[in-house]
Scaffold this motif. Structure first.
Motif, PDB file in Angstrom:
ATOM      1  N   ARG A 180      -3.013   5.981   1.149  1.00 33.10           N
ATOM      2  CA  ARG A 180      -3.498   7.163   0.855  1.00 33.10           C
ATOM      3  C   ARG A 180      -3.070   8.043   2.125  1.00 33.10           C
ATOM      4  O   ARG A 180      -2.583   9.274   2.175  1.00 33.10           O
ATOM      5  CB  ARG A 180      -4.950   7.311   0.850  1.00 33.10           C
ATOM      6  N   TRP A 202     -12.930   5.137   2.567  1.00 29.02           N
ATOM      7  CA  TRP A 202     -13.335   5.332   0.892  1.00 29.02           C
ATOM      8  C   TRP A 202     -14.800   5.209   0.980  1.00 29.02           C
ATOM      9  O   TRP A 202     -15.479   4.977  -0.038  1.00 29.02           O
ATOM     10  CB  TRP A 202     -12.742   4.449   0.242  1.00 29.02           C
ATOM     11  N   GLU A 249      -6.416   4.644   7.727  1.00 29.32           N
ATOM     12  CA  GLU A 249      -6.507   4.921   6.247  1.00 29.32           C
ATOM     13  C   GLU A 249      -7.788   5.922   5.865  1.00 29.32           C
ATOM     14  O   GLU A 249      -8.508   5.852   6.820  1.00 29.32           O
ATOM     15  CB  GLU A 249      -6.525   3.588   5.643  1.00 29.32           C
ATOM     16  N   HIS A 260       1.832  -0.943   5.327  1.00 32.86           N
ATOM     17  CA  HIS A 260       1.377  -2.470   5.447  1.00 32.86           C
ATOM     18  C   HIS A 260       1.639  -3.383   4.409  1.00 32.86           C
ATOM     19  O   HIS A 260       1.729  -3.132   3.447  1.00 32.86           O
ATOM     20  CB  HIS A 260       0.161  -2.596   6.158  1.00 32.86           C
ATOM     21  N   HIS A 316      -0.799   3.194   6.017  1.00 31.90           N
ATOM     22  CA  HIS A 316      -1.603   3.203   4.948  1.00 31.90           C
ATOM     23  C   HIS A 316      -1.156   3.817   3.658  1.00 31.90           C
ATOM     24  O   HIS A 316      -0.642   5.086   3.827  1.00 31.90           O
ATOM     25  CB  HIS A 316      -3.043   3.069   5.038  1.00 31.90           C
ATOM     26  N   ASN A 364      -5.888  -5.695  -1.551  1.00 32.37           N
ATOM     27  CA  ASN A 364      -4.810  -4.886  -2.383  1.00 32.37           C
ATOM     28  C   ASN A 364      -4.558  -5.745  -3.677  1.00 32.37           C
ATOM     29  O   ASN A 364      -4.364  -5.328  -4.853  1.00 32.37           O
ATOM     30  CB  ASN A 364      -3.705  -4.863  -1.581  1.00 32.37           C
TER      31      ASN A 364
HETATM   32  O1  LIG Z   1      -7.746   1.462   1.494  1.00 33.31           O
HETATM   33  C1  LIG Z   1      -7.139   0.585   0.800  1.00 33.31           C
HETATM   34  O2  LIG Z   1      -7.266  -0.509   0.237  1.00 33.31           O
HETATM   35  C2  LIG Z   1      -5.699   1.156   0.102  1.00 33.31           C
HETATM   36  C3  LIG Z   1      -5.769   2.408  -0.615  1.00 33.31           C
HETATM   37  O3  LIG Z   1      -4.876   3.174  -0.448  1.00 33.31           O
HETATM   38  O4  LIG Z   1      -4.992   1.461   1.322  1.00 33.31           O
HETATM   39  P1  LIG Z   1      -4.085   0.405   2.414  1.00 33.31           P
HETATM   40  O5  LIG Z   1      -3.978  -0.758   1.588  1.00 33.31           O
HETATM   41  O6  LIG Z   1      -2.532   0.884   2.221  1.00 33.31           O
HETATM   42  O7  LIG Z   1      -4.845   0.434   3.571  1.00 33.31           O
END
Ligand SMILES: O=C(O)[C@@H](CO)OP(=O)(O)O
Length: 209
Positions: free
Chosen positions: A154, A87, A84, A11, A152, A17
């Motif tokens: 990861r 985390w 995603e 994306h 995403h 980000n």
């Molecule tokens: O989790 C997040 O913020 C990042 C990590 O890679 O993924 P994404 O921005 O692609 O969703």
């Protein structure tokens, strides 16, 4: 033989980000102005590909990034299986130095093959792979010749390891940036070959601005 092609993109940029803060599957952030521009540039470059089907995750940033294709009326499916990685405790706030150290320790655990290692309150790569496989099966069995999948960072690394039958511990070999493209093509053995990886040539205009 159906030479199915999968256009796999990450994306566009979100403010998280931009700040280097992980959002995972718990933070449902919108793409920002740069992310919108990235989506528009990708659309401009690939609008003539006859996509049969679009796939995005349940997180709004993926759907927003392929809005141009959605507006063309191409059928779209939400695949939460491709969300995603979670985390856990680390989502949404800048990491303290201690947390950052732990985060790097965790990434190293994955690199040495400890793929059951989950971040506190979140998922491990093996957990994500187990849920993702169902989504990959749906994409592979789709009769369409050209499909666009938006997901995403990861999660893409895990997706690519699975579909290219690579060892998950080497998933970091798959570099990614916002709105980068990985192009996959079905081969004679029924597997997939990588034709292009982490391609951002369609974003050149943004670099020049
Ligand atoms: O989790 C997040 O913020 C990042 C990590 O890679 O993924 P994404 O921005 O692609 O969703």
């Amino acid at each position: 033989m159906n030479r199915k092609k999968i256009y796999l993109v990450r994306h566009g940029q979100t403010d998280f980000n931009l700040k280097g803060v992980v959002q995972g599957s718990g933070i449902n952030a919108d793409i920002n102005e740069t992310g919108k521009k990235q989506g528009e540039l990708f659309f401009k470059a690939y609008r003539n590909v006859p996509f049969d089907q679009l796939y995005h995750t349940a997180l709004i940033r993926t759907k927003q990034s392929i809005q141009g294709f959605l507006d063309l009326g191409i059928p779209a499916t939400t695949l939460p299986e491709l969300n995603e990685i979670s985390w856990g405790d680390y989502e949404g706030t800048p990491m303290t130095p201690d947390e950052s150290q732990y985060y790097h320790h965790m990434l190293n655990q994955w690199k040495i093959g400890n793929l059951d290692y989950a971040i506190a309150g979140g998922e491990s790569p093996n957990i994500v792979a187990a849920r993702m496989i169902k989504g990959i099966e749906k994409i592979i069995s789709d009769p369409g010749e050209n499909v666009l999948v938006c997901m995403h960072g990861r999660a893409m690394r895990i997706f690519l390891s699975l579909i290219l039958k690579k060892d998950l511990k080497n998933m970091d070999d798959f570099e990614h940036q916002n709105l980068c493209l990985y192009l996959l093509e079905k081969n004679e053995d029924g597997g997939f070959d990588l034709l292009r990886g982490n391609d951002v040539s369609h974003l050149k205009e943004l670099d020049e601005a």
